[in-house]
Every structure is written in C-alpha cells, then in structure tokens.
Design a protein around this motif. Structure first.
Motif, PDB file in Angstrom:
ATOM      1  N   LEU A  88      -7.356 -13.199  33.247  1.00  0.00           N
ATOM      2  CA  LEU A  88      -6.885 -11.818  33.133  1.00  0.00           C
ATOM      3  C   LEU A  88      -6.965 -11.104  34.478  1.00  0.00           C
ATOM      4  CD1 LEU A  88      -8.457 -10.785  29.711  1.00  0.00           C
ATOM      5  CD2 LEU A  88      -6.052 -11.264  30.198  1.00  0.00           C
ATOM      6  N   ALA A  91      -4.110 -12.291  36.561  1.00  0.00           N
ATOM      7  CA  ALA A  91      -2.849 -11.722  36.064  1.00  0.00           C
ATOM      8  C   ALA A  91      -2.674 -10.284  36.549  1.00  0.00           C
ATOM      9  CB  ALA A  91      -2.810 -11.780  34.542  1.00  0.00           C
ATOM     10  N   LYS A  92      -3.712  -9.477  36.431  1.00  0.00           N
ATOM     11  CA  LYS A  92      -3.632  -8.084  36.891  1.00  0.00           C
ATOM     12  C   LYS A  92      -3.356  -8.027  38.394  1.00  0.00           C
ATOM     13  CE  LYS A  92      -6.991  -6.496  33.500  1.00  0.00           C
ATOM     14  NZ  LYS A  92      -8.335  -5.902  33.335  1.00  0.00           N
ATOM     15  N   GLY A  96       0.712  -8.634  36.395  1.00  0.00           N
ATOM     16  CA  GLY A  96       0.749  -8.828  34.951  1.00  0.00           C
ATOM     17  C   GLY A  96       0.086  -7.639  34.277  1.00  0.00           C
ATOM     18  N   THR A  97       0.416  -7.427  33.017  1.00  0.00           N
ATOM     19  CA  THR A  97      -0.138  -6.313  32.255  1.00  0.00           C
ATOM     20  C   THR A  97      -0.841  -6.849  31.015  1.00  0.00           C
ATOM     21  OG1 THR A  97       1.718  -4.938  32.956  1.00  0.00           O
ATOM     22  CG2 THR A  97       0.429  -4.146  31.081  1.00  0.00           C
ATOM     23  N   VAL A  98      -2.078  -6.428  30.807  1.00  0.00           N
ATOM     24  CA  VAL A  98      -2.791  -6.810  29.593  1.00  0.00           C
ATOM     25  C   VAL A  98      -2.298  -5.902  28.473  1.00  0.00           C
ATOM     26  CG1 VAL A  98      -5.037  -7.038  28.468  1.00  0.00           C
ATOM     27  CG2 VAL A  98      -4.803  -7.598  30.901  1.00  0.00           C
ATOM     28  N   GLN A  99      -1.719  -6.506  27.443  1.00  0.00           N
ATOM     29  CA  GLN A  99      -1.201  -5.736  26.308  1.00  0.00           C
ATOM     30  C   GLN A  99      -2.251  -5.539  25.231  1.00  0.00           C
ATOM     31  OE1 GLN A  99       2.126  -8.440  25.463  1.00  0.00           O
ATOM     32  NE2 GLN A  99       3.477  -6.689  25.794  1.00  0.00           N
ATOM     33  N   LEU A 114      -0.827 -10.954  27.351  1.00  0.00           N
ATOM     34  CA  LEU A 114      -0.361 -10.531  28.670  1.00  0.00           C
ATOM     35  C   LEU A 114       1.141 -10.334  28.644  1.00  0.00           C
ATOM     36  CD1 LEU A 114      -1.974 -13.042  31.199  1.00  0.00           C
ATOM     37  CD2 LEU A 114      -2.486 -10.616  30.957  1.00  0.00           C
ATOM     38  N   GLN A 115       1.608  -9.450  29.499  1.00  0.00           N
ATOM     39  CA  GLN A 115       3.040  -9.350  29.765  1.00  0.00           C
ATOM     40  C   GLN A 115       3.220  -9.686  31.240  1.00  0.00           C
ATOM     41  OE1 GLN A 115       5.240  -5.490  29.544  1.00  0.00           O
ATOM     42  NE2 GLN A 115       6.260  -6.535  27.851  1.00  0.00           N
ATOM     43  N   ASP A 116       4.062 -10.690  31.515  1.00  0.00           N
ATOM     44  CA  ASP A 116       4.286 -11.088  32.904  1.00  0.00           C
ATOM     45  C   ASP A 116       5.206 -10.072  33.586  1.00  0.00           C
ATOM     46  OD1 ASP A 116       7.032 -11.784  32.502  1.00  0.00           O
ATOM     47  OD2 ASP A 116       6.545 -13.872  32.115  1.00  0.00           O
ATOM     48  N   THR A 121       5.852 -12.210  27.008  1.00  0.00           N
ATOM     49  CA  THR A 121       4.504 -12.130  26.461  1.00  0.00           C
ATOM     50  C   THR A 121       3.862 -13.505  26.422  1.00  0.00           C
ATOM     51  OG1 THR A 121       5.053 -10.194  25.129  1.00  0.00           O
ATOM     52  CG2 THR A 121       3.140 -11.469  24.428  1.00  0.00           C
TER      53      THR A 121
END
Length: 129
Positions: A88, A91-92, A96-99, A114-116, A121
C-alpha cells in the motif's frame, strides 16, 4: 488440469502503468514486445504475467466506475501479497489510491482495494503464513 498460468492484459495510453505495477508489486520487467498495433510491456510475477498494451494510436481513457461493483464485467484483479502495508505504501508513492482498507476480515486475513493511476481496481489479499 489444462491451465498453466494466468496472463492479465491491461490497455493504457503510455508505459507509466507498467512502471506502476512493476514498482508496487515488485515484478520482474521482461523485454517489451513490439506488435504491429503497439508495444506490450510484460511484467512477471509468481504464476502470472501482467501485460500492459500501449497502442500506437492512443486509446480513449476509460471512465473509472466507482464503486467497481456498480457495473458488470471484468472489474478487478485480486493479487495475493506478502506484505500488505508495504505494498500500500508503494502504491501511494506511485500515484495509486487506496479505495478501502486495509481491513482484517478474519484472524490474520487482511484485504485492501487499490485504484491504479488509470482507474483500474486491484484487490490485495494478505493471508496468514
């Protein structure tokens, strides 16, 4: 059984998405393959190959559907990871966004969504060892 491996194909406007998946999931970057219609960036992980197709003619970016369960079809990937928190964080750091999450859904079993950067997703799963 006839299934030997799983290959996942995503289409993007440029190679940035390949860089994201390589960095976030620590995948081996294989040589790209030039096809008549564009370039396929290949990323190898245990038991799976992620392919990012970058067409010669830039595609129209899709409008992300939120939540991903609001429409039918192939809507998300599930990837099992060894360290959910580190994944995570990577990703950030790579847009990337943690949904959702991380959530512990049973003792030791944690998930996150996650959303890339392209809006796809990915469900991350970390199971107890």
């Amino acid at each position: 059984m006839t299934l030997r491996r799983i290959e996942i194909g995503l289409v993007s406007t440029d190679s940035t998405l390949a860089d994201y998946y390589a960095a976030v999931f620590e995948l081996e970057v294989l040589p790209a393959v030039e096809a008549g219609s564009g370039t396929v960036h290949r990323l190898q992980g245990p038991g799976a190959l992620i392919k990012i197709m970058v067409p010669t003619e830039p595609p129209t970016p899709a409008t992300p559907v939120t939540p991903f369960i609001a429409t039918t079809g192939l809507r998300y990937l599930t990837l099992a990871v060894t360290d959910l928190d580190a994944t995570l964080a990577r990703a950030k750091a790579h847009n990337g966004t943690v949904q959702l999450g991380p959530l512990e859904i049973s003792p030791g079993l944690r998930i996150a969504l996650l959303q890339d950067p392209d809006g796809n997703t990915t469900e991350l799963v970390h199971e107890p060892a």
